[in-house]
Enzyme design. Structure first.
Site, PDB file in Angstrom:
ATOM      1  N   ASN A  52       0.747  -1.079  -0.003  1.00 27.90           N
ATOM      2  CA  ASN A  52       0.120   0.005  -0.087  1.00 27.90           C
ATOM      3  C   ASN A  52       0.847   1.185  -0.068  1.00 27.90           C
ATOM      4  O   ASN A  52       1.437   1.479   1.204  1.00 27.90           O
ATOM      5  CB  ASN A  52      -0.914   0.095   1.147  1.00 27.90           C
ATOM      6  CG  ASN A  52      -1.734   1.185   1.168  1.00 27.90           C
ATOM      7  OD1 ASN A  52      -1.597   2.293   0.818  1.00 27.90           O
ATOM      8  ND2 ASN A  52      -3.142   1.066   1.731  1.00 27.90           N
ATOM      9  N   GLU A  83      -3.809   1.709  -3.003  1.00 31.52           N
ATOM     10  CA  GLU A  83      -3.986   3.112  -2.606  1.00 31.52           C
ATOM     11  C   GLU A  83      -2.841   3.857  -3.903  1.00 31.52           C
ATOM     12  O   GLU A  83      -1.956   4.936  -3.399  1.00 31.52           O
ATOM     13  CB  GLU A  83      -3.659   3.655  -1.345  1.00 31.52           C
ATOM     14  CG  GLU A  83      -4.696   3.488  -0.148  1.00 31.52           C
ATOM     15  CD  GLU A  83      -4.502   4.215   0.763  1.00 31.52           C
ATOM     16  OE1 GLU A  83      -5.086   5.349   0.781  1.00 31.52           O
ATOM     17  OE2 GLU A  83      -4.034   3.786   1.533  1.00 31.52           O
ATOM     18  N   TYR A 185      -7.585  -3.683  -2.539  1.00 35.77           N
ATOM     19  CA  TYR A 185      -7.695  -2.714  -1.569  1.00 35.77           C
ATOM     20  C   TYR A 185      -9.001  -2.738  -0.890  1.00 35.77           C
ATOM     21  O   TYR A 185      -9.775  -2.284  -1.207  1.00 35.77           O
ATOM     22  CB  TYR A 185      -7.323  -1.208  -2.170  1.00 35.77           C
ATOM     23  CG  TYR A 185      -7.324  -0.379  -0.873  1.00 35.77           C
ATOM     24  CD1 TYR A 185      -6.787  -0.365   0.274  1.00 35.77           C
ATOM     25  CD2 TYR A 185      -7.860   0.906  -1.305  1.00 35.77           C
ATOM     26  CE1 TYR A 185      -6.804   0.696   1.241  1.00 35.77           C
ATOM     27  CE2 TYR A 185      -7.898   2.020  -0.395  1.00 35.77           C
ATOM     28  CZ  TYR A 185      -7.257   1.887   0.859  1.00 35.77           C
ATOM     29  OH  TYR A 185      -7.559   2.891   1.836  1.00 35.77           O
ATOM     30  N   ASP A 225      -3.927  -4.897   0.756  1.00 33.69           N
ATOM     31  CA  ASP A 225      -4.152  -4.297   2.032  1.00 33.69           C
ATOM     32  C   ASP A 225      -5.753  -4.764   2.440  1.00 33.69           C
ATOM     33  O   ASP A 225      -6.688  -4.507   1.835  1.00 33.69           O
ATOM     34  CB  ASP A 225      -4.237  -2.586   1.833  1.00 33.69           C
ATOM     35  CG  ASP A 225      -4.747  -2.035   3.138  1.00 33.69           C
ATOM     36  OD1 ASP A 225      -5.090  -2.777   4.168  1.00 33.69           O
ATOM     37  OD2 ASP A 225      -4.621  -0.775   3.283  1.00 33.69           O
ATOM     38  N   ASN A 227      -6.850  -4.701   5.287  1.00 32.38           N
ATOM     39  CA  ASN A 227      -7.561  -4.185   6.285  1.00 32.38           C
ATOM     40  C   ASN A 227      -8.418  -4.709   7.388  1.00 32.38           C
ATOM     41  O   ASN A 227      -9.437  -4.218   7.873  1.00 32.38           O
ATOM     42  CB  ASN A 227      -8.717  -2.929   5.556  1.00 32.38           C
ATOM     43  CG  ASN A 227      -8.147  -1.449   5.669  1.00 32.38           C
ATOM     44  OD1 ASN A 227      -7.635  -1.078   6.418  1.00 32.38           O
ATOM     45  ND2 ASN A 227      -8.547  -0.902   4.378  1.00 32.38           N
ATOM     46  N   ASP A 345       2.745   4.573   5.000  1.00 31.05           N
ATOM     47  CA  ASP A 345       2.453   4.104   6.503  1.00 31.05           C
ATOM     48  C   ASP A 345       2.173   2.475   6.224  1.00 31.05           C
ATOM     49  O   ASP A 345       2.132   1.956   7.425  1.00 31.05           O
ATOM     50  CB  ASP A 345       1.324   4.723   7.092  1.00 31.05           C
ATOM     51  CG  ASP A 345       0.071   4.793   6.071  1.00 31.05           C
ATOM     52  OD1 ASP A 345       0.103   4.262   4.825  1.00 31.05           O
ATOM     53  OD2 ASP A 345      -1.079   5.277   6.436  1.00 31.05           O
ATOM     54  N   HIS A 346       2.353   2.028   5.392  1.00 34.05           N
ATOM     55  CA  HIS A 346       2.616   0.597   5.106  1.00 34.05           C
ATOM     56  C   HIS A 346       3.910   0.110   4.680  1.00 34.05           C
ATOM     57  O   HIS A 346       4.500   1.110   3.710  1.00 34.05           O
ATOM     58  CB  HIS A 346       1.546   0.136   4.144  1.00 34.05           C
ATOM     59  CG  HIS A 346       0.165   0.158   4.508  1.00 34.05           C
ATOM     60  ND1 HIS A 346      -0.704  -0.735   4.784  1.00 34.05           N
ATOM     61  CD2 HIS A 346      -0.516   1.660   4.697  1.00 34.05           C
ATOM     62  CE1 HIS A 346      -1.895  -0.370   5.057  1.00 34.05           C
ATOM     63  NE2 HIS A 346      -1.880   1.141   5.177  1.00 34.05           N
TER      64      HIS A 346
END
Length: 363
Positions: A52, A83, A185, A225, A227, A345-346
Site C-alpha cells: 500500500n 492506494e 484494497y 491491504d 484492512n 504508512d505501510h
C-alpha cells in the site's frame, strides 16, 4: 487503514508538459532479455510483493530511489500496489476509464508524466502494468507483472465481468494456468453503523466469500491491504485497539466496537473466509509468534497517540494446496520510525514460492 498523514497536495501547472519520453532500446532492454533468459525455467510467477503506497505519485516524487533499490534487490515477478490515488481518465461529468490515468488538465498531465517516467525506468520497464483507478485521488490499485509472464486473463471486479471495474478501483485479478492472483484494497470498516462504514465492509466481505467459493477450480493467491488484523498477535497493542473510539461513539453491537480492522465482527468474517475458502495466511504459516519489531505492516503516525501502535493488515492469503510451496513470506519494514516503509504508512510484504512439482495437481 485510516490515514494520519497530510492529504496529497495538488500540483498545478499552467505550462503544458512534454509527453513522456519513449522507451528506447538501451541497457534496460538488454536487461529485459537477460531476465527472460533467467526466467526460462519459470512457467509462472513465483515471487510476489504487495504494498500500500499511500499515493503512488508521492512515492514516485519523494521515495523512488529507495523503492527502486528495494525492487532491484528483491527482483519480484509481480508487484501489487494499493492506494495508487491517481484519478481515472475522463473529463468532469463524463464516464471514466478506470484503466487509464487522467491527463486532460495541465496538473493531471504533469502528474501522469512524473509517474510514467518513474515506471519507464529500470527495473520497472521490465514489467507490464494494469491500473484500476477511482474517479478522484482516492483508493485505486495497480498490478505489475514481468513481461516474461503473460496472464491468461486480467479483470477488474470480483464478478470477473469483462472490462467492468469495482467502485474506487479496488480489485485487479490476473489468471494464470495454475492459479489466480487477486490484488485488493479492501474498504476500511469505519467507525459507525453507516452505509459507507460497517455496511460497506459487510457487503465487501460477503462478496469476497462468494468469490473464493466460486473460483475453487484453481489455486488462489490473494494479496493486498485487506484492512483486517485477524488475531491479537497481529496487533502491537490489543487492548488499545479493542477499546479505540472515534469522538466517544460506541456502536450498538459490541462486536463492531474498536479500531477499524480489529473489531470482533471483522475478524470473525475474515476467519470464516479463510476456513470456507480453504485458504491460509502465508505469513503465519512461517511465523507463529508475535514479533514486535518486524511483525506488522502498518504503523501509526510517529507523533501522537498512535505512535508505536502497529497492525498487520497487509497479507498474502493462499490456497491450502499451495501451503507446502511457501519458501518465505516477510514484512520489509520495521520499528516505530517506519524504516523500510518508503514514505508510506505501510511496508512492502513479499511471498516466495517454490516451483510446483511436475506431478502436483494445484489447479
Amino acid at each position: 487503514m485510516k490515514r494520519f498523514f497530510q492529504p496529497i497536495q495538488k500540483d498545478g501547472s499552467s505550462k503544458k508538459p512534454a509527453l513522456s519520453p519513449p522507451i528506447t532500446k538501451d541497457d534496460g532492454e538488454n536487461r529485459e532479455v537477460s531476465e527472460d533468459e533467467n526466467q526460462k525455467k519459470k512457467k509462472e510467477p513465483l515471487k510476489f510483493v504487495t504494498w500500500n503506497a499511500n499515493s503512488f505519485l508521492l512515492r514516485a516524487k519523494n521515495n523512488w530511489p529507495e523503492f527502486t533499490k528495494f525492487v532491484e534487490t528483491l527482483d519480484p515477478d509481480v508487484i501489487a500496489i494499493q492506494e495508487v490515488r491517481m484519478p481515472a481518465a475522463g473529463s468532469k461529468g463524463a464516464p471514466k476509464n478506470q484503466g487509464e490515468l487522467k491527463d486532460d488538465t495541465n496538473s493531471s498531465r504533469e502528474e501522469k508524466k512524473i509517474l510514467m517516467r518513474a515506471i519507464s525506468s529500470p527495473p520497472f520497464r521490465t514489467y507490464n502494468v494494469w491500473w484500476s483507478l477511482s474517479d478522484s485521488k482516492y483508493a485505486g490499485t495497480a498490478l505489475f507483472i514481468k513481461k516474461c509472464f503473460q496472464p491468461q486473463k486480467v479483470s477488474f471486479s470480483l464478478d470477473q465481468t469483462g472490462s467492468k471495474h469495482e467502485p474506487d478501483g479496488r480489485v485487479i485479478l490476473a489468471e494464470f494456468e495454475s492459479f489466480r492472483l487477486l490484488n485488493t484494497y479492501s474498504p476500511n470498516n469505519g467507525w459507525k453503523e453507516e452505509e459507507n462504514s460497517f455496511q460497506r465492509r459487510r457487503k465487501w466481505d460477503k462478496r469476497i466469500m462468494e468469490f473464493v467459493l466460486q473460483i475453487s477450480d484453481k489455486a488462489l493467491i490473494w494479496c493486498g491491504d485487506l484492512n483486517v488484523s485477524h488475531e491479537e498477535i497481529d496487533v502491537s497493542h490489543p487492548e488499545f485497539f479493542s477499546n479505540a473510539k472515534l469522538n466517544g461513539y460506541i456502536p450498538p453491537n459490541k462486536e463492531d466496537c474498536g479500531q477499524p480492522g480489529f473489531t470482533l465482527a471483522e475478524r470473525k468474517r475474515f476467519g470464516a473466509i479463510l476456513k470456507e475458502g480453504k485458504l491460509v495466511d502465508a505469513y503465519r504459516v512461517l511465523h507463529n509468534e508475535k514479533d514486535m519489531e518486524r511483525g506488522f505492516s502498518w504503523s501509526g503516525h510517529p507523533v501522537g497517540k498512535y505512535r508505536g501502535k502497529r497492525m498487520r493488515i497487509d497479507y498474502f492469503v493462499i490456497s491450502e494446496k499451495l501451503k507446502d510451496r511457501i519458501v518465505a513470506c516477510e514484512m520489509h519494514g520495521h520499528g516505530i520510525e517506519l524504516q523500510g516503509f518508503y514514505g508510506s504508512d505501510h511496508c512492502p510484504v513479499s511471498l516466495d514460492l517454490s516451483q510446483a512439482s511436475p506431478d502436483s495437481d494445484e489447479s
